[in-house]
Write an enzyme that holds these catalytic residues in place. Sequence first.
Site, short mmCIF file in Angstrom:
data_model
loop_
_atom_site.label_atom_id
_atom_site.label_comp_id
_atom_site.label_asym_id
_atom_site.label_seq_id
_atom_site.Cartn_x
_atom_site.Cartn_y
_atom_site.Cartn_z
N GLU A 7 -2.59 32.46 3.58
CA GLU A 7 -3.31 31.44 4.34
C GLU A 7 -2.94 31.50 5.82
OE1 GLU A 7 -4.66 27.60 2.15
OE2 GLU A 7 -3.07 26.94 3.48
N HIS A 46 7.04 46.27 -16.46
CA HIS A 46 6.31 46.68 -17.66
C HIS A 46 4.85 46.25 -17.60
CE1 HIS A 46 10.21 47.83 -19.20
NE2 HIS A 46 10.64 46.71 -18.64
N LYS A 82 -14.46 23.64 1.13
CA LYS A 82 -14.23 22.20 0.95
C LYS A 82 -15.52 21.43 1.26
CE LYS A 82 -9.29 21.69 1.95
NZ LYS A 82 -8.28 21.09 2.82
#
Length: 445
Positions: free
Chosen positions: A278, A307, A420
Amino acid sequence: MLRLELHNLSVERVGAQGMDLAAELAANARKLEAARDSLVARKSNPEEFLGWMDTPEDTEAVREVLRYRQANPWVREFVVLGIGGSALGTQCVHAALGQGPVRLHIVDNVEPEPIQELLRSLDPRVSLVNVISKSGSTAETMAAFLVFRKWLEDSLGEDWKRHVVVTTDPARGLLRPYAQAEGLAAFEVPPAVGGRYSVTCPVGTLPLAFAEVDLDRLMAGARKANELATGPIGANLSAQTALVNERLAKKGMNICVFMPYSTRLRYLPDWFVQLHDESLGKMKDKQGREVRVGTTAVRAVGTTDQHAQVQLFREGPHDKLVTMVRLEHPTEDLEIPAVKGLESLDYLFGKSFFELLTAEAKATAHALAKAGQPNYTVTLERLDAYNLGWLLQHLMWQTAFLGELWNINAFDQPGVELGKEYTYALMGRKGYERLAQELKSEGVE
Ligand SMILES: O=P(O)(O)OC[C@H]1O[C@](O)(CO)[C@@H](O)[C@@H]1O
């Protein structure tokens, strides 16, 4: 190959095809000094959002949080309603160091089922709900607050107010006036501290006080990071790791893997991803010119992800810089016993889990380096509040230095805003009717 010891937090090794840090440091010392001096000089300007440098120095804010904790011994369930920077730092430190009888719950999504399940599991009489929002308006957090507030009032009546504590900006947003009108306990997110830089202010310290984290040590560690980051470049770990990231991004290492070798630090990569992505994923530079910079932070935990992801890190495209975090000493170790009939495992007999963990980290770092995959390791003396506070603050400084090196604002997030706004329009918020129409015409409703 490089090894650079800096007391108990050090950078080791940038792999084979990586870089010669000593030479790069010498060549870039002036640039890094200028970045450091500019950050320090701008600190007192609230518009610059550099208040996170000062929060570890604010011992009175810590005392205030601890007084509140002491005044509320009845709390058994502590519920954080917050998202992004309002939750991730707490989640990270809590997983690493949280203890004691108070259970911490974090509501950072709006998926109904987990929230319903949590509500069904909680006893409101012993629950404290901490609504945390710097802006005081984030839809996810506000929706959760509306639900938890009603849940408390439905079962406790007027006493619900004692079960809510607000953490928000002193002036902005709707939470502050609401807390005042209702007489709710409230703490401050300093105006010059952005969400992802807020773990050492009450956004993090209040929940962590209930989780019995040693806040004084956490702050002392963060202050140590401040001391180094504002000091000479030769001992300035944050400037150095920023330079490593910047140089290697230039060579095409656009992915920045963040891999602590610790289950207790499993949420550190989540916190780091928000901080890094961000802050540093930006379309425009400080002068408003289009630049499109940033490297993509990727979460990994050692040894588990050896793994799962290391195959790709080693043999896939060398478009990555791998940062490992390793502890030098365990808090508690566990010996591996010998078992008759399993002698082929005798290389493990009598060794400890910590020895194995350390060997795996060193082996992976070297295997990556041998394949030409750059990586470096930040080592912490041990996992405690002091060293974790130091590491978190160091990573904030690293991010700030990178912002300077890339000439971008590392403290805003304009790219998040449009999503938003669209959400508000889709949810029918007043004032967003035109945007809703526009979305409809684009096939989104
Ligand atoms: O604390 P607030 O204002 O609710 O914001 C929550 C998060 O939302 C963002 O604004 C955008 O994702 C983050 O920067 C921030 O940490």
